[in-house]
Design a protein around this motif. Sequence first.
Motif, mmCIF file in Angstrom:
data_model
loop_
_atom_site.group_PDB
_atom_site.id
_atom_site.type_symbol
_atom_site.label_atom_id
_atom_site.label_comp_id
_atom_site.label_asym_id
_atom_site.label_seq_id
_atom_site.Cartn_x
_atom_site.Cartn_y
_atom_site.Cartn_z
ATOM 1 N N ALA A 42 3.513 3.181 -17.479
ATOM 2 C CA ALA A 42 3.103 2.854 -18.845
ATOM 3 C C ALA A 42 1.801 2.071 -18.812
ATOM 4 O O ALA A 42 1.645 1.147 -18.008
ATOM 5 C CB ALA A 42 4.180 2.043 -19.552
ATOM 6 N N ALA A 43 0.869 2.449 -19.673
ATOM 7 C CA ALA A 43 -0.401 1.739 -19.831
ATOM 8 C C ALA A 43 -0.448 1.231 -21.259
ATOM 9 O O ALA A 43 -0.795 1.966 -22.186
ATOM 10 C CB ALA A 43 -1.577 2.662 -19.533
ATOM 11 N N VAL A 44 -0.094 -0.032 -21.449
ATOM 12 C CA VAL A 44 0.041 -0.613 -22.785
ATOM 13 C C VAL A 44 -1.326 -1.097 -23.245
ATOM 14 O O VAL A 44 -1.845 -2.089 -22.745
ATOM 15 C CB VAL A 44 1.067 -1.764 -22.777
ATOM 16 C CG1 VAL A 44 1.252 -2.325 -24.184
ATOM 17 C CG2 VAL A 44 2.403 -1.275 -22.222
ATOM 18 N N SER A 69 11.762 0.354 -24.231
ATOM 19 C CA SER A 69 11.676 1.519 -23.344
ATOM 20 C C SER A 69 10.773 1.273 -22.140
ATOM 21 O O SER A 69 10.884 1.968 -21.122
ATOM 22 C CB SER A 69 11.199 2.748 -24.126
ATOM 23 O OG SER A 69 9.933 2.510 -24.719
ATOM 24 N N LEU A 70 9.871 0.291 -22.237
ATOM 25 C CA LEU A 70 8.998 -0.024 -21.102
ATOM 26 C C LEU A 70 9.800 -0.461 -19.876
ATOM 27 O O LEU A 70 9.384 -0.233 -18.741
ATOM 28 C CB LEU A 70 8.009 -1.128 -21.476
ATOM 29 C CG LEU A 70 6.915 -0.768 -22.472
ATOM 30 C CD1 LEU A 70 6.144 -2.013 -22.885
ATOM 31 C CD2 LEU A 70 5.962 0.270 -21.886
ATOM 32 N N ALA A 71 10.939 -1.086 -20.115
ATOM 33 C CA ALA A 71 11.759 -1.562 -19.007
ATOM 34 C C ALA A 71 12.376 -0.420 -18.208
ATOM 35 O O ALA A 71 12.897 -0.635 -17.107
ATOM 36 C CB ALA A 71 12.856 -2.490 -19.524
ATOM 37 N N ALA A 122 20.173 -4.890 -29.801
ATOM 38 C CA ALA A 122 19.369 -4.401 -28.679
ATOM 39 C C ALA A 122 19.514 -2.891 -28.527
ATOM 40 O O ALA A 122 20.542 -2.306 -28.892
ATOM 41 C CB ALA A 122 19.788 -5.100 -27.389
ATOM 42 N N GLU A 123 18.466 -2.259 -27.963
ATOM 43 C CA GLU A 123 18.457 -0.809 -27.783
ATOM 44 C C GLU A 123 17.718 -0.467 -26.503
ATOM 45 O O GLU A 123 17.104 -1.329 -25.870
ATOM 46 C CB GLU A 123 17.772 -0.138 -28.980
ATOM 47 C CG GLU A 123 16.321 -0.566 -29.125
ATOM 48 C CD GLU A 123 15.629 0.049 -30.327
ATOM 49 O OE1 GLU A 123 16.288 0.743 -31.115
ATOM 50 O OE2 GLU A 123 14.417 -0.168 -30.470
ATOM 51 N N THR A 169 18.485 -4.498 -19.151
ATOM 52 C CA THR A 169 17.239 -4.515 -18.378
ATOM 53 C C THR A 169 16.428 -5.783 -18.586
ATOM 54 O O THR A 169 15.813 -6.292 -17.640
ATOM 55 C CB THR A 169 16.362 -3.301 -18.720
ATOM 56 O OG1 THR A 169 16.078 -3.295 -20.133
ATOM 57 C CG2 THR A 169 17.041 -1.998 -18.333
ATOM 58 N N PHE A 170 16.398 -6.311 -19.799
ATOM 59 C CA PHE A 170 15.586 -7.510 -20.057
ATOM 60 C C PHE A 170 16.079 -8.710 -19.243
ATOM 61 O O PHE A 170 15.282 -9.347 -18.552
ATOM 62 C CB PHE A 170 15.553 -7.829 -21.551
ATOM 63 C CG PHE A 170 14.505 -7.075 -22.318
ATOM 64 C CD1 PHE A 170 14.097 -5.802 -21.937
ATOM 65 C CD2 PHE A 170 13.908 -7.625 -23.443
ATOM 66 C CE1 PHE A 170 13.125 -5.104 -22.649
ATOM 67 C CE2 PHE A 170 12.930 -6.950 -24.154
ATOM 68 C CZ PHE A 170 12.539 -5.682 -23.752
ATOM 69 N N PRO A 171 17.372 -9.069 -19.307
ATOM 70 C CA PRO A 171 17.823 -10.191 -18.468
ATOM 71 C C PRO A 171 17.626 -9.931 -16.979
ATOM 72 O O PRO A 171 17.296 -10.857 -16.226
ATOM 73 C CB PRO A 171 19.312 -10.312 -18.820
ATOM 74 C CG PRO A 171 19.429 -9.720 -20.179
ATOM 75 C CD PRO A 171 18.442 -8.592 -20.205
ATOM 76 N N ARG A 172 17.814 -8.673 -16.551
ATOM 77 C CA ARG A 172 17.651 -8.377 -15.116
ATOM 78 C C ARG A 172 16.208 -8.578 -14.683
ATOM 79 O O ARG A 172 15.945 -9.119 -13.600
ATOM 80 C CB ARG A 172 18.081 -6.939 -14.828
ATOM 81 C CG ARG A 172 17.925 -6.546 -13.345
ATOM 82 C CD ARG A 172 18.389 -5.135 -13.087
ATOM 83 N NE ARG A 172 17.577 -4.143 -13.759
ATOM 84 C CZ ARG A 172 16.375 -3.729 -13.338
ATOM 85 N NH1 ARG A 172 15.814 -4.255 -12.266
ATOM 86 N NH2 ARG A 172 15.721 -2.792 -14.019
ATOM 87 N N ILE A 173 15.268 -8.140 -15.480
ATOM 88 C CA ILE A 173 13.852 -8.242 -15.117
ATOM 89 C C ILE A 173 13.290 -9.628 -15.394
ATOM 90 O O ILE A 173 12.610 -10.226 -14.551
ATOM 91 C CB ILE A 173 13.030 -7.191 -15.897
ATOM 92 C CG1 ILE A 173 13.435 -5.770 -15.498
ATOM 93 C CG2 ILE A 173 11.530 -7.389 -15.649
ATOM 94 C CD1 ILE A 173 12.848 -4.686 -16.395
ATOM 95 N N MET A 174 13.573 -10.176 -16.572
ATOM 96 C CA MET A 174 12.902 -11.373 -17.048
ATOM 97 C C MET A 174 13.664 -12.669 -16.808
ATOM 98 O O MET A 174 13.085 -13.752 -16.877
ATOM 99 C CB MET A 174 12.652 -11.244 -18.564
ATOM 100 C CG MET A 174 11.923 -9.980 -18.987
ATOM 101 S SD MET A 174 11.939 -9.722 -20.781
ATOM 102 C CE MET A 174 10.912 -11.085 -21.307
ATOM 103 N N GLY A 175 14.962 -12.550 -16.546
ATOM 104 C CA GLY A 175 15.818 -13.720 -16.532
ATOM 105 C C GLY A 175 16.413 -13.932 -17.915
ATOM 106 O O GLY A 175 15.849 -13.508 -18.936
ATOM 107 N N ASN A 176 17.555 -14.593 -17.971
ATOM 108 C CA ASN A 176 18.297 -14.713 -19.227
ATOM 109 C C ASN A 176 17.518 -15.433 -20.322
ATOM 110 O O ASN A 176 17.506 -15.001 -21.478
ATOM 111 C CB ASN A 176 19.619 -15.443 -18.990
ATOM 112 C CG ASN A 176 20.665 -14.552 -18.343
ATOM 113 O OD1 ASN A 176 20.623 -13.342 -18.490
ATOM 114 N ND2 ASN A 176 21.583 -15.160 -17.623
ATOM 115 N N SER A 177 16.863 -16.541 -19.982
ATOM 116 C CA SER A 177 16.249 -17.363 -21.016
ATOM 117 C C SER A 177 15.119 -16.642 -21.750
ATOM 118 O O SER A 177 15.094 -16.586 -22.984
ATOM 119 C CB SER A 177 15.728 -18.674 -20.413
ATOM 120 O OG SER A 177 15.292 -19.553 -21.426
ATOM 121 N N LYS A 178 14.193 -16.056 -21.005
ATOM 122 C CA LYS A 178 13.086 -15.339 -21.648
ATOM 123 C C LYS A 178 13.589 -14.090 -22.367
ATOM 124 O O LYS A 178 13.112 -13.754 -23.452
ATOM 125 C CB LYS A 178 12.008 -14.983 -20.617
ATOM 126 C CG LYS A 178 11.068 -16.143 -20.286
ATOM 127 C CD LYS A 178 9.831 -15.662 -19.601
ATOM 128 C CE LYS A 178 8.867 -16.805 -19.335
ATOM 129 N NZ LYS A 178 8.356 -17.431 -20.569
#
Length: 272
Positions: free
Chosen positions: A107-109, A120-122, A146-147, A153-162
Motif C-alpha cells: 500500500a502506498a498511502v 484494510s491496510l493492516a 471494528a471491521e 490486527t490493530f492490537p497485534r501490530i500497534m499494541g493495545n493502547s494505541k
Amino acid sequence: MSQPTFKHFETTLLPSGVYEFAFNRPQIYNALSPEVYKEWLDAILWAATDDRVKVFVLTGRGKFYCSGQEIKRPDFSESGDKADRQKRAVTKALVTALIDFPKLLIAAVNGPAYGFAVTSLALCDVVYATPDATFTTPFMKLGFCAEACSSYTFPRIMGNSKANEMLLMGRTMGVEEMIGCGFVSRTITKDKLRERVLQLAEEASKFSLTALKVTKDLVRQNERPLLHRVNEDEMAKLHIRVRTPESIASLNSFVDASEKRRSERKAIKNKL
C-alpha cells in the motif's frame, strides 16, 4: 483471462509484473461506494490467480488516499435492506480475499485515509505513506464497530493502547506515530511516492514468485483461520450495529451536517 478494466480505479500492469491499482475518484476524495468495493474485490481475485501479476500496489490519486465509506441516510426498507446486505456481503468477501491474497501486497498511502481504507491496510504486507498522511477510524462516532479484522490486527501490530485510541476513541494518528508502532514502514515524499514505490515493487518482482508465495504463507498461515473468524464476527456485529437507533441517528446527523455545509458553500458561490 484478459486484464479487467474498472470505472473507479486507474490501473497499470507493468511488464515486470507490478500491478498498480489506484483509487480514482479524487473529486470526492476517493470515497467508497458499493460499486467501488465490488471493483476492488474483482481486482484482488483476478490478480491472485493471473500469473502476469507478481506484486499488487494499492494507492490513490489526488489529495486523499481514501475518505472511507460514502455516508448516506440509512434505508432499511425492503429494497434498502437488501442493498445493505449485498454491500456487506461484498465487503466481507473483499476482506476474505485480502486475507488469502497469495502475492506481495503493498500500500502506498498518498494522503489522509479513513475507515475501511485504514483497517484494510493492516492486511497488506507493506505500507508506505507520505508525510501528510493521517489515519482515522471514526467508528464510534457513527455507532459502528471494528471491521476488516482490525479488532485483531490493530492490537497485534500497534499494541493495545494505541489500537484502542483509534478504534474506541476515534483518535486520528499521524504517520510518524504509525511508523513508531510498526503499522507503516516509512515515509516517502509526496512527489516521489509513486515513482519510489513502483521502483521498490519492481525490485521485488525480480524475486522468485514461488519463493515469495511460500514465505508469505509461512508468515500468515497460522493466523489466517483466526482472521477469517474475526471477519465473520465483525461483519455479523456490524450488520446489527448499523440498524440500532443510535447508529441511525448518528448517520442522519452526519448527513444533515454535510448537506448544510454544501448548501452554505453553494450560497457563498452564488454571491460571488
